[in-house]
Write a protein that holds these residues in place. Sequence first.
Motif, PDB file in Angstrom:
ATOM      1  N   VAL A 119       0.830  -1.088  -0.011  1.00  0.00           N
ATOM      2  CA  VAL A 119      -0.013   0.054   0.082  1.00  0.00           C
ATOM      3  C   VAL A 119       0.884   1.277   0.048  1.00  0.00           C
ATOM      4  CG1 VAL A 119      -1.780   1.380   1.425  1.00  0.00           C
ATOM      5  CG2 VAL A 119      -2.044  -1.128   0.952  1.00  0.00           C
ATOM      6  N   GLU A 120       1.926   1.355   0.983  1.00  0.00           N
ATOM      7  CA  GLU A 120       2.737   2.352   0.773  1.00  0.00           C
ATOM      8  C   GLU A 120       3.472   2.688  -0.375  1.00  0.00           C
ATOM      9  OE1 GLU A 120       5.074   1.245   4.497  1.00  0.00           O
ATOM     10  OE2 GLU A 120       3.650   2.047   5.804  1.00  0.00           O
ATOM     11  N   GLU A 121       4.009   1.414  -1.083  1.00  0.00           N
ATOM     12  CA  GLU A 121       4.893   1.673  -2.275  1.00  0.00           C
ATOM     13  C   GLU A 121       3.953   2.092  -3.372  1.00  0.00           C
ATOM     14  OE1 GLU A 121       6.734  -2.123  -2.782  1.00  0.00           O
ATOM     15  OE2 GLU A 121       8.441  -1.577  -1.232  1.00  0.00           O
ATOM     16  N   THR A 122       2.617   1.615  -3.335  1.00  0.00           N
ATOM     17  CA  THR A 122       1.635   1.893  -4.372  1.00  0.00           C
ATOM     18  C   THR A 122       1.239   3.411  -4.343  1.00  0.00           C
ATOM     19  OG1 THR A 122       0.722  -0.066  -4.458  1.00  0.00           O
ATOM     20  CG2 THR A 122      -0.642   1.595  -5.481  1.00  0.00           C
ATOM     21  N   GLY A 127       1.937   8.817  -6.254  1.00  0.00           N
ATOM     22  CA  GLY A 127       2.084  10.421  -5.749  1.00  0.00           C
ATOM     23  C   GLY A 127       3.118  10.840  -6.531  1.00  0.00           C
ATOM     24  N   SER A 128       4.053  10.132  -7.374  1.00  0.00           N
ATOM     25  CA  SER A 128       5.073  10.707  -8.109  1.00  0.00           C
ATOM     26  C   SER A 128       4.685  10.910  -9.469  1.00  0.00           C
ATOM     27  CB  SER A 128       6.214   9.461  -8.219  1.00  0.00           C
ATOM     28  OG  SER A 128       5.771   8.384  -9.029  1.00  0.00           O
ATOM     29  N   ILE A 149      -5.179   9.908  -4.863  1.00  0.00           N
ATOM     30  CA  ILE A 149      -4.279  10.056  -3.927  1.00  0.00           C
ATOM     31  C   ILE A 149      -4.674  10.325  -2.438  1.00  0.00           C
ATOM     32  CG2 ILE A 149      -2.176  11.660  -3.431  1.00  0.00           C
ATOM     33  CD1 ILE A 149      -1.634  11.542  -6.205  1.00  0.00           C
ATOM     34  N   PRO A 150      -5.762  11.473  -2.460  1.00  0.00           N
ATOM     35  CA  PRO A 150      -6.157  11.604  -1.117  1.00  0.00           C
ATOM     36  C   PRO A 150      -6.761  10.317  -0.609  1.00  0.00           C
ATOM     37  CG  PRO A 150      -6.940  13.284  -2.388  1.00  0.00           C
ATOM     38  CD  PRO A 150      -6.290  12.344  -3.450  1.00  0.00           C
TER      39      PRO A 150
END
Length: 176
Positions: A119-122, A127-128, A149-150
């Motif tokens: 989840v964090e990596e996705t 976000g990039s 993103i939100p």
Amino acid sequence: MAVVNSMSYKEGITVDIGGGSTELTLFEGRELIHFHSFPFGALSLKKQFIEGDTPKKGELKALREFIESQFLSLDWIEGKKLPLIGIGGSARNLAQVHQEQIDYPLSGVHQYTMKRKDVEETNKWLGSMEFDELQRVEGLSRDRADIIIPAVEVFTCLMELIDAELFALSRKGLRD
């Protein structure tokens, strides 16, 4: 009711992010223990914190601080070490994006799981991107490109506060 009757989890925290509200529940022994509806959702967070199509660094920081402060207003969230079960379109899109990234053969399957790191990596990957890139991400509905993103920030923040190692997608509703 749909989660406890269609999934194997006896305890967990559910999250359903709409456009203007976010609902959380805590269930233990397949019984509802706590619930809360927050007056913010993916669309209202986007409107409140993000000026353009994608967040700038300062906007993202303010968004994260707001989400965390809201969730910490509940005394039953922090450190639960329970799975986070996502319901609804944003959860489905997060799972589908991840499935595309890892070439998973079935799209949006009920009970699909992701580790917290996934989840964090996705979230970091999404976000990039610039907005036009987000609109072309496989697994992400074009009409959700501006609010993904939100929404994923909500999932990421919750997983951190709960100390959840697992995110599971529920595609079942009361009709099922």
